[in-house]
Design a protein around this motif. Structure first.
Motif, PDB file in Angstrom:
ATOM      1  N   THR A   1      38.114 -33.149 -12.625  1.00 48.86           N
ATOM      2  CA  THR A   1      36.977 -32.544 -11.926  1.00 48.86           C
ATOM      3  C   THR A   1      36.400 -33.567 -10.957  1.00 48.86           C
ATOM      4  OG1 THR A   1      36.496 -31.296 -13.940  1.00 48.86           O
ATOM      5  CG2 THR A   1      34.767 -31.368 -12.270  1.00 48.86           C
ATOM      6  N   PRO A   2      36.234 -33.204  -9.689  1.00 48.53           N
ATOM      7  CA  PRO A   2      35.653 -34.147  -8.726  1.00 48.53           C
ATOM      8  C   PRO A   2      34.260 -34.616  -9.165  1.00 48.53           C
ATOM      9  CG  PRO A   2      36.553 -32.230  -7.597  1.00 48.53           C
ATOM     10  CD  PRO A   2      36.581 -31.925  -9.067  1.00 48.53           C
ATOM     11  N   LEU A   3      33.970 -35.848  -8.850  1.00 43.26           N
ATOM     12  CA  LEU A   3      32.695 -36.460  -9.212  1.00 43.26           C
ATOM     13  C   LEU A   3      31.509 -35.627  -8.731  1.00 43.26           C
ATOM     14  CD1 LEU A   3      31.637 -38.972 -10.627  1.00 43.26           C
ATOM     15  CD2 LEU A   3      31.670 -40.141  -8.427  1.00 43.26           C
ATOM     16  N   GLU A   4      31.611 -35.061  -7.523  1.00 45.78           N
ATOM     17  CA  GLU A   4      30.506 -34.260  -6.978  1.00 45.78           C
ATOM     18  C   GLU A   4      30.236 -33.025  -7.854  1.00 45.78           C
ATOM     19  OE1 GLU A   4      33.590 -34.499  -4.912  1.00 45.78           O
ATOM     20  OE2 GLU A   4      32.860 -36.549  -4.739  1.00 45.78           O
ATOM     21  N   VAL A   5      31.301 -32.433  -8.386  1.00 50.14           N
ATOM     22  CA  VAL A   5      31.150 -31.253  -9.254  1.00 50.14           C
ATOM     23  C   VAL A   5      30.509 -31.671 -10.575  1.00 50.14           C
ATOM     24  CG1 VAL A   5      32.388 -29.421 -10.493  1.00 50.14           C
ATOM     25  CG2 VAL A   5      33.054 -30.020  -8.148  1.00 50.14           C
ATOM     26  N   CYS A   6      30.947 -32.794 -11.125  1.00 48.81           N
ATOM     27  CA  CYS A   6      30.336 -33.300 -12.365  1.00 48.81           C
ATOM     28  C   CYS A   6      28.837 -33.527 -12.170  1.00 48.81           C
ATOM     29  CB  CYS A   6      31.003 -34.598 -12.804  1.00 48.81           C
ATOM     30  SG  CYS A   6      32.717 -34.426 -13.323  1.00 48.81           S
ATOM     31  N   ALA A   7      28.479 -34.157 -11.054  1.00 47.83           N
ATOM     32  CA  ALA A   7      27.068 -34.443 -10.771  1.00 47.83           C
ATOM     33  C   ALA A   7      26.271 -33.157 -10.597  1.00 47.83           C
ATOM     34  CB  ALA A   7      26.951 -35.323  -9.535  1.00 47.83           C
ATOM     35  N   ALA A   8      26.855 -32.160  -9.942  1.00 44.41           N
ATOM     36  CA  ALA A   8      26.154 -30.892  -9.722  1.00 44.41           C
ATOM     37  C   ALA A   8      25.939 -30.122 -11.026  1.00 44.41           C
ATOM     38  CB  ALA A   8      26.934 -30.031  -8.730  1.00 44.41           C
ATOM     39  N   ARG A   9      26.814 -30.321 -12.004  1.00 39.14           N
ATOM     40  CA  ARG A   9      26.731 -29.604 -13.289  1.00 39.14           C
ATOM     41  C   ARG A   9      26.043 -30.424 -14.370  1.00 39.14           C
ATOM     42  NH1 ARG A   9      32.956 -27.597 -13.917  1.00 39.14           N
ATOM     43  NH2 ARG A   9      32.950 -26.046 -12.244  1.00 39.14           N
TER      44      ARG A   9
ATOM     45  N   ASP B   1      36.111 -34.112 -27.898  1.00 39.41           N
ATOM     46  CA  ASP B   1      35.593 -33.893 -26.556  1.00 39.41           C
ATOM     47  C   ASP B   1      34.921 -35.205 -26.177  1.00 39.41           C
ATOM     48  OD1 ASP B   1      34.299 -33.116 -24.269  1.00 39.41           O
ATOM     49  OD2 ASP B   1      32.839 -31.863 -25.288  1.00 39.41           O
ATOM     50  N   ALA B   2      35.700 -36.089 -25.555  1.00 38.05           N
ATOM     51  CA  ALA B   2      35.185 -37.419 -25.264  1.00 38.05           C
ATOM     52  C   ALA B   2      35.717 -37.904 -23.923  1.00 38.05           C
ATOM     53  CB  ALA B   2      35.603 -38.392 -26.369  1.00 38.05           C
ATOM     54  N   THR B   3      34.911 -38.644 -23.211  1.00 41.15           N
ATOM     55  CA  THR B   3      35.326 -39.179 -21.925  1.00 41.15           C
ATOM     56  C   THR B   3      36.467 -40.172 -22.089  1.00 41.15           C
ATOM     57  OG1 THR B   3      33.081 -38.926 -21.104  1.00 41.15           O
ATOM     58  CG2 THR B   3      34.534 -40.353 -19.839  1.00 41.15           C
ATOM     59  N   ALA B   4      36.334 -41.092 -23.040  1.00 42.31           N
ATOM     60  CA  ALA B   4      37.345 -42.132 -23.263  1.00 42.31           C
ATOM     61  C   ALA B   4      37.830 -42.665 -21.915  1.00 42.31           C
ATOM     62  CB  ALA B   4      38.501 -41.607 -24.112  1.00 42.31           C
ATOM     63  N   ASN B   5      36.963 -43.384 -21.245  1.00 39.44           N
ATOM     64  CA  ASN B   5      37.197 -43.783 -19.856  1.00 39.44           C
ATOM     65  C   ASN B   5      38.356 -44.754 -19.650  1.00 39.44           C
ATOM     66  OD1 ASN B   5      35.321 -45.651 -21.152  1.00 39.44           O
ATOM     67  ND2 ASN B   5      35.149 -46.628 -19.166  1.00 39.44           N
ATOM     68  N   ARG B   6      38.828 -45.384 -20.688  1.00 36.74           N
ATOM     69  CA  ARG B   6      39.962 -46.306 -20.565  1.00 36.74           C
ATOM     70  C   ARG B   6      41.223 -45.687 -21.176  1.00 36.74           C
ATOM     71  NH1 ARG B   6      38.534 -50.300 -17.162  1.00 36.74           N
ATOM     72  NH2 ARG B   6      36.574 -51.257 -17.743  1.00 36.74           N
TER      73      ARG B   6
ATOM     74  N   LEU C   1      27.793 -45.410 -16.350  1.00 36.24           N
ATOM     75  CA  LEU C   1      28.328 -44.053 -16.303  1.00 36.24           C
ATOM     76  C   LEU C   1      29.786 -44.060 -15.832  1.00 36.24           C
ATOM     77  CD1 LEU C   1      27.519 -41.073 -16.749  1.00 36.24           C
ATOM     78  CD2 LEU C   1      27.037 -40.967 -14.312  1.00 36.24           C
ATOM     79  N   PRO C   2      30.717 -43.595 -16.698  1.00 34.79           N
ATOM     80  CA  PRO C   2      32.126 -43.572 -16.305  1.00 34.79           C
ATOM     81  C   PRO C   2      32.345 -42.729 -15.051  1.00 34.79           C
ATOM     82  CG  PRO C   2      31.935 -43.266 -18.658  1.00 34.79           C
ATOM     83  CD  PRO C   2      30.542 -43.172 -18.092  1.00 34.79           C
ATOM     84  N   GLY C   3      33.169 -43.263 -14.175  1.00 34.00           N
ATOM     85  CA  GLY C   3      33.481 -42.580 -12.930  1.00 34.00           C
ATOM     86  C   GLY C   3      32.530 -42.929 -11.807  1.00 34.00           C
ATOM     87  N   LEU C   4      31.388 -43.469 -12.146  1.00 35.81           N
ATOM     88  CA  LEU C   4      30.407 -43.834 -11.124  1.00 35.81           C
ATOM     89  C   LEU C   4      30.166 -45.340 -11.159  1.00 35.81           C
ATOM     90  CD1 LEU C   4      28.749 -42.427  -8.932  1.00 35.81           C
ATOM     91  CD2 LEU C   4      26.885 -42.237 -10.569  1.00 35.81           C
TER      92      LEU C   4
ATOM     93  N   ALA D   1      42.245 -42.468 -15.049  1.00 38.24           N
ATOM     94  CA  ALA D   1      42.825 -41.136 -15.264  1.00 38.24           C
ATOM     95  C   ALA D   1      44.134 -41.266 -16.038  1.00 38.24           C
ATOM     96  CB  ALA D   1      43.077 -40.453 -13.926  1.00 38.24           C
ATOM     97  N   PRO D   2      44.457 -40.273 -16.854  1.00 34.59           N
ATOM     98  CA  PRO D   2      45.710 -40.329 -17.606  1.00 34.59           C
ATOM     99  C   PRO D   2      46.921 -40.306 -16.674  1.00 34.59           C
ATOM    100  CG  PRO D   2      44.497 -38.302 -18.105  1.00 34.59           C
ATOM    101  CD  PRO D   2      43.683 -39.072 -17.129  1.00 34.59           C
ATOM    102  N   LEU D   3      47.967 -40.980 -17.112  1.00 33.74           N
ATOM    103  CA  LEU D   3      49.199 -41.020 -16.329  1.00 33.74           C
ATOM    104  C   LEU D   3      50.062 -39.788 -16.584  1.00 33.74           C
ATOM    105  CD1 LEU D   3      50.077 -44.800 -16.745  1.00 33.74           C
ATOM    106  CD2 LEU D   3      48.972 -43.658 -14.794  1.00 33.74           C
ATOM    107  N   SER D   4      50.122 -39.326 -17.824  1.00 35.69           N
ATOM    108  CA  SER D   4      50.930 -38.142 -18.148  1.00 35.69           C
ATOM    109  C   SER D   4      50.288 -37.325 -19.255  1.00 35.69           C
ATOM    110  CB  SER D   4      52.330 -38.509 -18.585  1.00 35.69           C
ATOM    111  OG  SER D   4      52.712 -39.782 -18.401  1.00 35.69           O
ATOM    112  N   PRO D   5      49.185 -36.673 -18.950  1.00 39.11           N
ATOM    113  CA  PRO D   5      48.566 -35.822 -19.976  1.00 39.11           C
ATOM    114  C   PRO D   5      49.463 -34.626 -20.287  1.00 39.11           C
ATOM    115  CG  PRO D   5      47.550 -35.416 -17.856  1.00 39.11           C
ATOM    116  CD  PRO D   5      48.504 -36.571 -17.667  1.00 39.11           C
ATOM    117  N   GLU D   6      49.323 -34.112 -21.476  1.00 35.65           N
ATOM    118  CA  GLU D   6      50.097 -32.929 -21.848  1.00 35.65           C
ATOM    119  C   GLU D   6      49.649 -31.704 -21.067  1.00 35.65           C
ATOM    120  OE1 GLU D   6      51.125 -35.848 -24.798  1.00 35.65           O
ATOM    121  OE2 GLU D   6      49.218 -35.337 -23.895  1.00 35.65           O
TER     122      GLU D   6
END
Length: 133
Positions: free
Chosen positions: A66-74, A40-45, A91-94, A100-105
């Motif tokens: 998940t939209p950034l606004e939802v992440c911030a609210a939670r 369970d990791a962001t792994a931003n790259r 902070l990743p995303g901010l 974002a992944p190109l082809s996640p499973e």
């Protein structure tokens, strides 16, 4: 894992390189011993996730979109508030890029998928691949 590998985390690029490389090696070792691993990791790259995919057999990338606004609210740790107040610069995303992944499973939608439903979808993916029963 972060508190063990980087107890005085700076979250800069060189530390992230070290941390995610160490996670990949730990994951590869555990999998080689027959131990299933879920990170369970962001792994931003993308490069971090691609390294895991290349090194760990039976790898599946699950993207919780998940939209950034939802992440911030939670945000239970107050990370987004701290970043907006200038108390953080990584902070990743901010403040740090998130690729974002190109082809996640599997892609889950954090703003609308309930955690129980997300778990069901992950289990279904793993079962379809015959990784679990």
């Amino acid at each position: 894992m972060r508190t063990q590998l980087t107890p005085f985390a700076r979250y800069d690029e060189s530390e992230r390189e070290f941390f995610y490389s160490a996670l990949v090696e730990l994951g590869a070792y555990c999998v080689a011993q027959g131990v299933p691993v879920i990170f369970d990791a962001t792994a931003n790259r993308r490069a971090y996730r691609d390294a895991a995919r290349a090194r760990i057999p039976r790898f599946a990338e699950i993207f919780v979109d998940t939209p950034l606004e939802v992440c911030a609210a939670r945000d239970p740790k107050g990370l987004y508030r701290a970043a907006r107040e200038g108390k953080s610069s990584t902070l990743p995303g901010l403040q740090a890029a998130y690729e974002a992944p190109l082809s996640p499973e599997l892609t889950l939608h954090g703003e609308r998928d309930a955690p129980a439903r997300s778990a069901e979808l992950i289990a279904a993916l793993l079962a379809a691949r015959h990784w679990i029963r």
